[in-house]
Design an enzyme around this catalytic site. Structure first.
Site, PDB file in Angstrom:
ATOM      1  N   ASP A  13      46.887  25.977   7.528  1.00  0.00           N
ATOM      2  CA  ASP A  13      46.352  26.782   6.419  1.00  0.00           C
ATOM      3  C   ASP A  13      46.519  28.279   6.662  1.00  0.00           C
ATOM      4  OD1 ASP A  13      45.465  24.662   4.884  1.00  0.00           O
ATOM      5  OD2 ASP A  13      43.422  24.711   5.691  1.00  0.00           O
ATOM      6  N   ARG A  92      30.777  30.972  11.513  1.00  0.00           N
ATOM      7  CA  ARG A  92      31.313  31.818  10.443  1.00  0.00           C
ATOM      8  C   ARG A  92      30.717  33.219  10.379  1.00  0.00           C
ATOM      9  NH1 ARG A  92      35.000  28.571  11.510  1.00  0.00           N
ATOM     10  NH2 ARG A  92      35.871  27.234   9.901  1.00  0.00           N
ATOM     11  N   ASP A 121      32.684  27.148   3.950  1.00  0.00           N
ATOM     12  CA  ASP A 121      33.054  28.246   4.832  1.00  0.00           C
ATOM     13  C   ASP A 121      33.358  29.540   4.071  1.00  0.00           C
ATOM     14  OD1 ASP A 121      32.687  26.845   7.175  1.00  0.00           O
ATOM     15  OD2 ASP A 121      34.706  26.015   7.160  1.00  0.00           O
ATOM     16  N   SER A 173      41.388  17.429   9.421  1.00  0.00           N
ATOM     17  CA  SER A 173      41.129  18.848   9.587  1.00  0.00           C
ATOM     18  C   SER A 173      40.021  18.966  10.632  1.00  0.00           C
ATOM     19  CB  SER A 173      40.694  19.435   8.249  1.00  0.00           C
ATOM     20  OG  SER A 173      40.044  20.665   8.471  1.00  0.00           O
TER      21      SER A 173
HETATM   22  N1  ARG Z   1      31.169  20.382   6.456  1.00  0.00           N
HETATM   23  C1  ARG Z   1      30.994  21.175   7.607  1.00  0.00           C
HETATM   24  C2  ARG Z   1      30.426  22.514   7.223  1.00  0.00           C
HETATM   25  O1  ARG Z   1      30.453  22.865   6.103  1.00  0.00           O
HETATM   26  C3  ARG Z   1      32.237  21.284   8.435  1.00  0.00           C
HETATM   27  C4  ARG Z   1      33.325  22.108   7.846  1.00  0.00           C
HETATM   28  C5  ARG Z   1      34.544  22.044   8.667  1.00  0.00           C
HETATM   29  N2  ARG Z   1      35.389  23.140   8.360  1.00  0.00           N
HETATM   30  C6  ARG Z   1      36.702  23.119   8.560  1.00  0.00           C
HETATM   31  N3  ARG Z   1      37.344  24.189   8.252  1.00  0.00           N
HETATM   32  N4  ARG Z   1      37.329  22.062   9.018  1.00  0.00           N
HETATM   33  O2  ARG Z   1      29.951  23.226   8.046  1.00  0.00           O
END
Ligand code: ARG
Length: 389
Positions: A13, A92, A121, A173
């Site tokens: 990405d 984050r 995110d 991912s």
């Molecule tokens: N669902 C989880 C969260 O919102 C994990 C997100 C994983 N993010 C990623 N870029 N693979 O915190």
């Protein structure tokens, strides 16, 4: 030329984002936060520069992440929907903080990230950036470009000769740091299926775990883990050791259908051996040193705290105020907990705390107890009045 600071992970990405931004006339400066991800700094540097970045900032932030981000969450006992220790969510705001710092240093007016429009995110990074420097503008290529699937991105990467070893095979991912790891996509999207063996990243499936049992002791001082197996260690090192050890014994995997902020349900699998071992030990310590009302309220506010972190309100006054509450309750969390690791399970073996409220002389069913039984009858009379109508 317009300058942009891109949060760069080294994956498909963000590498596509890098090139896409360049094609749109941006001068791209990358930033990668070293939080315990799978890519080495030299890999990241090479990949970013080969993909057209003018510069890359690499910062090992594990120590700061452990003390300023993970520790408050551990003290709060915050777990989202009972199964997610908030590992990705927690990273984050720290990433946002450094994006802003670097943008100010570089006099850039844009910040870019590779988060999708469906995820949480984007919110966490943008909320962080907005709060810390509202003048910075955000570019989110994944919300704008027309690369819809992973296959589209792979085609784009090949077309532009991006230095990625991607195959159609990498199905999941994955986001990894020292507090935990998130896995999503692939067969996990089918709620009727158990997680396939290839979705296990660090933690061994129970059937393949070391047979054990393995006992460990954790010592806390004011809620901070200070010793592992009697040896004084830095918190960040305790995390690293527990992750390796727990993974071998199959500890710390959870499988959750969770509610995202954007109103979507998603199925995710998490691996967080150190987090679950520490949370379990701390909870046990609390059962000794906290009175019933405090435990109840801690529980309620833990859930609120998890919600805040999940939704990206890390830099809020409310979060800081809650930290004060949990810090205060942590004052009494001094003691040693012994845990047993066995094929994916954690069992508490022994507990000891200086300020323990447990009174064996009173609780015993043995011969001579010191419980003031003469008060029981009167107490019940008064207590039960509040129930009669
Ligand atoms: N669902 C989880 C969260 O919102 C994990 C997100 C994983 N993010 C990623 N870029 N693979 O915190």
């Amino acid at each position: 030329m317009r300058k942009v600071i891109l949060a760069y992970s080294g994956g498909l990405d963000t590498t596509c984002c890098l090139r896409w931004l360049q094609e749109r006339g941006f001068e791209v400066i990358c930033f990668s936060a070293g939080l315990g991800s799978e890519f080495s700094p030299s890999d990241l540097r090479q990949r970013a520069l080969k993909s057209g970045a003018r510069k890359i900032y690499l910062k090992d932030l594990k120590a700061e992440f452990a003390s300023e981000y993970i520790l408050p969450v551990l003290k709060a006992g915050a777990v989202y929907q009972n199964r997610y220790v908030l590992s990705t969510a927690l990273s984050r705001p720290l990433i946002a903080k450094y994006l802003v710092k670097i943008a100010e240093q570089e006099r850039a007016s844009f910040i870019a990230h590779g988060c999708s429009a469906k995820g949480n995110d984007q919110l966490r990074i943008e909320a962080g950036v907005k709060l810390l420097n509202p003048r910075l503008k955000i570019v989110a290529p994944l919300r704008e470009w027309n690369l819809i699937s992973r296959q589209d991105e792979i085609a784009y990467a090949q077309e532009h000769n991006l230095p990625l070893k991607v195959s159609g095979k990498k199905i999941y991912s994955i986001d990894k740091n020292i507090w935990g790891l998130s896995v999503e996509g692939g067969d996990l999207e089918d709620l009727g299926k158990e997680p396939p063996l290839n979705s296990f990243v660090t933690v061994r499936p129970p059937a393949l775990a070391l047979s054990g049992p393995k006992d460990i002791t954790l010592e806390f001082r004011k809620g901070i883990p200070v010793k592992l197996n009697g040896r004084k260690r830095k918190f960040v090192d305790i995390l690293k050791s527990l992750n390796i050890l727990g993974a071998r014994y199959g500890i710390g995997r959870t499988d959750l259908v969770e509610d995202r902020v954007v109103g979507l349900k998603s199925r995710e699998v998490y691996e967080a051996p150190a987090a679950w071992l520490l949370l379990k030990a701390r909870e046990e310590l609390d059962s000794l040193v906290l009175d019933k009302k405090s435990r109840r309220l801690k529980n309620i506010l833990s859930n609120e705290y998890a919600e805040l972190v999940y939704q990206g309100f890390w830099f809020s006054r409310l979060r800081l105020s809650l930290d004060k509450f949990f810090d205060s309750l942590s004052e009494k969390a001094n003691g040693i907990i012994k845990l047993r690791l066995y094929r994916g399970n954690i069992t508490v073996i022994s507990r000891k705390a200086r300020a323990s409220l447990y009174r064996k002389e009173q609780a015993t069913y043995g011969e001579r107890d010191e419980f003031p039984r003469e008060y029981a009858q009167g107490f019940i009379k008064l207590f039960s009045r509040s129930y009669s109508d």
